[in-house]
Design a protein around this motif. Structure first.
Motif, PDB file in Angstrom:
ATOM      1  N   LEU A   5       0.839  -1.188   0.000  1.00  0.00           N
ATOM      2  CA  LEU A   5       0.000   0.000   0.000  1.00  0.00           C
ATOM      3  C   LEU A   5       0.882   1.248   0.000  1.00  0.00           C
ATOM      4  O   LEU A   5       1.975   1.254   0.557  1.00  0.00           O
ATOM      5  CB  LEU A   5      -0.894   0.026   1.244  1.00  0.00           C
ATOM      6  CG  LEU A   5      -1.904  -1.114   1.402  1.00  0.00           C
ATOM      7  CD1 LEU A   5      -2.607  -0.992   2.750  1.00  0.00           C
ATOM      8  CD2 LEU A   5      -2.922  -1.095   0.269  1.00  0.00           C
ATOM      9  N   SER A   6       0.368   2.298  -0.619  1.00  0.00           N
ATOM     10  CA  SER A   6       1.090   3.572  -0.561  1.00  0.00           C
ATOM     11  C   SER A   6       0.980   4.141   0.847  1.00  0.00           C
ATOM     12  O   SER A   6       0.028   3.855   1.581  1.00  0.00           O
ATOM     13  CB  SER A   6       0.495   4.559  -1.567  1.00  0.00           C
ATOM     14  OG  SER A   6      -0.811   4.940  -1.171  1.00  0.00           O
ATOM     15  N   ARG A   7       1.941   4.965   1.215  1.00  0.00           N
ATOM     16  CA  ARG A   7       1.907   5.553   2.547  1.00  0.00           C
ATOM     17  C   ARG A   7       0.648   6.405   2.762  1.00  0.00           C
ATOM     18  O   ARG A   7       0.032   6.334   3.833  1.00  0.00           O
ATOM     19  CB  ARG A   7       3.176   6.385   2.788  1.00  0.00           C
ATOM     20  CG  ARG A   7       4.445   5.562   2.901  1.00  0.00           C
ATOM     21  CD  ARG A   7       4.428   4.672   4.125  1.00  0.00           C
ATOM     22  NE  ARG A   7       4.435   5.425   5.360  1.00  0.00           N
ATOM     23  CZ  ARG A   7       5.532   5.854   5.966  1.00  0.00           C
ATOM     24  NH1 ARG A   7       6.728   5.611   5.444  1.00  0.00           N
ATOM     25  NH2 ARG A   7       5.447   6.520   7.093  1.00  0.00           N
ATOM     26  N   PRO A   8       0.237   7.232   1.788  1.00  0.00           N
ATOM     27  CA  PRO A   8      -0.998   8.011   1.999  1.00  0.00           C
ATOM     28  C   PRO A   8      -2.232   7.123   2.219  1.00  0.00           C
ATOM     29  O   PRO A   8      -3.069   7.414   3.068  1.00  0.00           O
ATOM     30  CB  PRO A   8      -1.121   8.833   0.717  1.00  0.00           C
ATOM     31  CG  PRO A   8       0.278   8.940   0.200  1.00  0.00           C
ATOM     32  CD  PRO A   8       0.918   7.631   0.540  1.00  0.00           C
ATOM     33  N   THR A   9      -2.329   6.032   1.425  1.00  0.00           N
ATOM     34  CA  THR A   9      -3.463   5.121   1.598  1.00  0.00           C
ATOM     35  C   THR A   9      -3.455   4.497   2.983  1.00  0.00           C
ATOM     36  O   THR A   9      -4.484   4.435   3.671  1.00  0.00           O
ATOM     37  CB  THR A   9      -3.437   4.016   0.535  1.00  0.00           C
ATOM     38  OG1 THR A   9      -3.567   4.601  -0.762  1.00  0.00           O
ATOM     39  CG2 THR A   9      -4.568   3.019   0.753  1.00  0.00           C
ATOM     40  N   LEU A  10      -2.289   4.024   3.398  1.00  0.00           N
ATOM     41  CA  LEU A  10      -2.195   3.393   4.704  1.00  0.00           C
ATOM     42  C   LEU A  10      -2.507   4.384   5.821  1.00  0.00           C
ATOM     43  O   LEU A  10      -3.193   4.039   6.794  1.00  0.00           O
ATOM     44  CB  LEU A  10      -0.808   2.792   4.914  1.00  0.00           C
ATOM     45  CG  LEU A  10      -0.676   2.002   6.218  1.00  0.00           C
ATOM     46  CD1 LEU A  10      -1.559   0.771   6.194  1.00  0.00           C
ATOM     47  CD2 LEU A  10       0.764   1.609   6.481  1.00  0.00           C
ATOM     48  N   THR A  11      -2.023   5.608   5.703  1.00  0.00           N
ATOM     49  CA  THR A  11      -2.308   6.626   6.717  1.00  0.00           C
ATOM     50  C   THR A  11      -3.811   6.850   6.837  1.00  0.00           C
ATOM     51  O   THR A  11      -4.358   6.935   7.945  1.00  0.00           O
ATOM     52  CB  THR A  11      -1.598   7.942   6.365  1.00  0.00           C
ATOM     53  OG1 THR A  11      -0.183   7.719   6.371  1.00  0.00           O
ATOM     54  CG2 THR A  11      -1.944   9.028   7.378  1.00  0.00           C
ATOM     55  N   THR A  43      -8.792   5.636  10.055  1.00  0.00           N
ATOM     56  CA  THR A  43     -10.159   5.116  10.195  1.00  0.00           C
ATOM     57  C   THR A  43     -10.235   4.056  11.291  1.00  0.00           C
ATOM     58  O   THR A  43     -11.154   4.058  12.124  1.00  0.00           O
ATOM     59  CB  THR A  43     -10.635   4.517   8.861  1.00  0.00           C
ATOM     60  OG1 THR A  43     -10.663   5.541   7.864  1.00  0.00           O
ATOM     61  CG2 THR A  43     -12.018   3.897   8.993  1.00  0.00           C
ATOM     62  N   LEU A  44      -9.263   3.157  11.300  1.00  0.00           N
ATOM     63  CA  LEU A  44      -9.266   2.083  12.291  1.00  0.00           C
ATOM     64  C   LEU A  44      -9.044   2.616  13.709  1.00  0.00           C
ATOM     65  O   LEU A  44      -9.628   2.110  14.668  1.00  0.00           O
ATOM     66  CB  LEU A  44      -8.193   1.049  11.930  1.00  0.00           C
ATOM     67  CG  LEU A  44      -8.468   0.245  10.664  1.00  0.00           C
ATOM     68  CD1 LEU A  44      -7.244  -0.580  10.270  1.00  0.00           C
ATOM     69  CD2 LEU A  44      -9.677  -0.678  10.852  1.00  0.00           C
ATOM     70  N   VAL A  45      -8.209   3.637  13.817  1.00  0.00           N
ATOM     71  CA  VAL A  45      -8.000   4.258  15.133  1.00  0.00           C
ATOM     72  C   VAL A  45      -9.279   4.952  15.595  1.00  0.00           C
ATOM     73  O   VAL A  45      -9.677   4.846  16.766  1.00  0.00           O
ATOM     74  CB  VAL A  45      -6.817   5.247  15.084  1.00  0.00           C
ATOM     75  CG1 VAL A  45      -6.765   6.095  16.365  1.00  0.00           C
ATOM     76  CG2 VAL A  45      -5.503   4.499  14.892  1.00  0.00           C
ATOM     77  N   LEU A  46      -9.959   5.661  14.689  1.00  0.00           N
ATOM     78  CA  LEU A  46     -11.198   6.343  15.043  1.00  0.00           C
ATOM     79  C   LEU A  46     -12.278   5.362  15.491  1.00  0.00           C
ATOM     80  O   LEU A  46     -13.088   5.668  16.369  1.00  0.00           O
ATOM     81  CB  LEU A  46     -11.705   7.176  13.848  1.00  0.00           C
ATOM     82  CG  LEU A  46     -10.925   8.449  13.548  1.00  0.00           C
ATOM     83  CD1 LEU A  46     -11.418   9.082  12.246  1.00  0.00           C
ATOM     84  CD2 LEU A  46     -11.049   9.442  14.705  1.00  0.00           C
ATOM     85  N   HIS A  47     -12.295   4.172  14.894  1.00  0.00           N
ATOM     86  CA  HIS A  47     -13.260   3.133  15.295  1.00  0.00           C
ATOM     87  C   HIS A  47     -12.813   2.387  16.552  1.00  0.00           C
ATOM     88  O   HIS A  47     -13.521   1.500  17.024  1.00  0.00           O
ATOM     89  CB  HIS A  47     -13.468   2.134  14.154  1.00  0.00           C
ATOM     90  CG  HIS A  47     -14.361   2.636  13.053  1.00  0.00           C
ATOM     91  ND1 HIS A  47     -15.666   3.024  13.278  1.00  0.00           N
ATOM     92  CD2 HIS A  47     -14.132   2.796  11.728  1.00  0.00           C
ATOM     93  CE1 HIS A  47     -16.215   3.395  12.135  1.00  0.00           C
ATOM     94  NE2 HIS A  47     -15.307   3.282  11.170  1.00  0.00           N
TER      95      HIS A  47
END
Length: 377
Positions: free
Chosen positions: A44-50, A55-59
């Motif tokens: 994955l690209s760094r921007p995509t992963l960020t 999103t996962l942290v927010l959830h």
């Protein structure tokens, strides 16, 4: 968690895009790691992963915590961890006469266990008993139930030890608990649990063999649990060991089950011993008991060698309530492997692990975790 709250207050699982599921699964199975390593592993690209990790942290599914130097050069990287306490899952293992249950967090770490006798084998009674256990734990995200038998689409097609045929267990439990439920064969669930959270974590291939009241098998190939086209689990109990051997209950002569099943072994010994007593006899040098265990050990070795020939797995995991067989007749197990495996037996990574029923119950929770995370994949 503490008992006493209605499980209907369970937190809902977020609707995650596939790439987010992939990231969460990678950390769940392979452990905490920095974003850069995740990006490399998943291409994955760094921007995509960020974006995905945000999103996962927010959830509340991932959390950032601590730094670690992952290479000899460069700066320490912040590590992403699965937030285990964000969700809890109930696993249930049914036997002929008992219910074993374990509650785990999202990482399949056990937080509570219980077991109790079944009130009866009537499906309605068992469903009510599972629902009562579930009601004793708050905030369940999902429930996983495992049992020996054939399961298809949440329906217990056949479970001989419970005398069940075509029992719609999943739907009945969803109605009784208002919590998502998944139901599967117990050996398949244990294989899946060990592949994600146990001895086979991160391996692309493995075979699990269970010995005891029956002979079970689970198979992982290319990182995926193998399921037959008719919903049947992989079966190895009737692999031929000796064409002149005894007959099994299906009339097959000299198959593995005619040597390995606990009741078959015990009926060859005088005095109606328990399995534990038979083990003690064999270890003490009783010639009849030792011969029975040695014959079974050789049959077990043939099974291991045969599945290793066919699949060349990274690991063969051996467990089950008949596991003392390996201790009593380890050399005969090795003889059976040598007689059947075409390559060097040293290539077989045989991992012998005793699991009690709490681990089987944990596998039900792991089944629920897996179904929750992979839904719609």
């Amino acid at each position: 968690m503490t008992p006493g709250t209605d499980p209907r207050t369970a937190p809902s699982w977020p609707d995650l895009p596939e790439v987010a599921r992939d990231v969460l699964l990678e950390v769940l199975v392979h452990g905490a790691m920095p974003r850069a390593e995740l990006a490399t592993r998943l291409h994955l690209s760094r921007p995509t992963l960020t974006r995905v990790t945000r999103t996962l942290v927010l959830h509340g599914l991932l959390v950032e915590g601590g730094t670690q130097l992952r290479s000899s050069t460069g700066r320490p990287s912040e590590i992403l961890h699965v937030r285990g306490d964000s969700h809890h899952f109930l696993g249930v293992k049914l036997t002929a006469d008992r219910l074993f249950a374990a509650v785990t967090d999202l990482t399949a770490t056990v937080t509570a266990t219980t077991d109790q006798p079944l009130r009866s084998n009537d499906p309605a009674d068992v469903i009510a008993q599972i629902a009562k256990v579930a009601a004793g734990f708050p905030g369940l995200t999902a429930i996983g139930v495992t049992l020996g038998g054939i399961v298809s689409g949440g329906v217990v097609v056949e479970a001989e030890f419970l005398r069940w045929v075509d029992v719609p267990l999943r739907d009945a439990l969803v109605e009784a608990t208002a919590v998502p439920v998944v139901v599967d064969n117990d050996v398949q669930a244990l294989t899946s649990a060990e592949h994600w959270f146990g001895a086979g974590a991160g391996l692309d291939s493995m075979v699990l063999i269970t010995v005891g009241a029956g002979v079970g098998c689970g198979v992982v190939v290319d990182g995926k649990l193998v399921r037959g086209s008719h919903g049947l689990t992989p079966r190895i109990a009737h692999i031929l060991v000796d064409p002149s051997g005894p007959q099994c209950g299906y009339g097959h002569r000299g198959c593995a089950s005619s040597y390995l099943m606990t009741h078959v072994m015990l009926r060859q010994l005088d005095g109606d011993p328990t399995y534990g007593e038979a083990v003690e006899r064999a270890l003490a040098g009783d010639p009849v008991a030792k011969e029975v265990f040695d014959n079974a050990g050789y049959a077990l070795g043939v099974l291991i060698g045969t599945v290793a020939n066919f699949l060349d797995p990274r690991k063969v995991l051996l467990t089950g309530d008949g596991l003392p067989l390996h201790e009593v007749s380890e050399q005969r197990v090795a003889d059976g492997i040598a007689a059947s495996f075409e390559a060097d037996p040293a290539l077989i990574d045989l991992d012998v692990r005793p699991f009690d029923f709490s681990e089987w119950a944990r596998s039900g929770a792991a089944l629920a975790i897996r179904a929750t995370l992979t839904e719609s994949r």
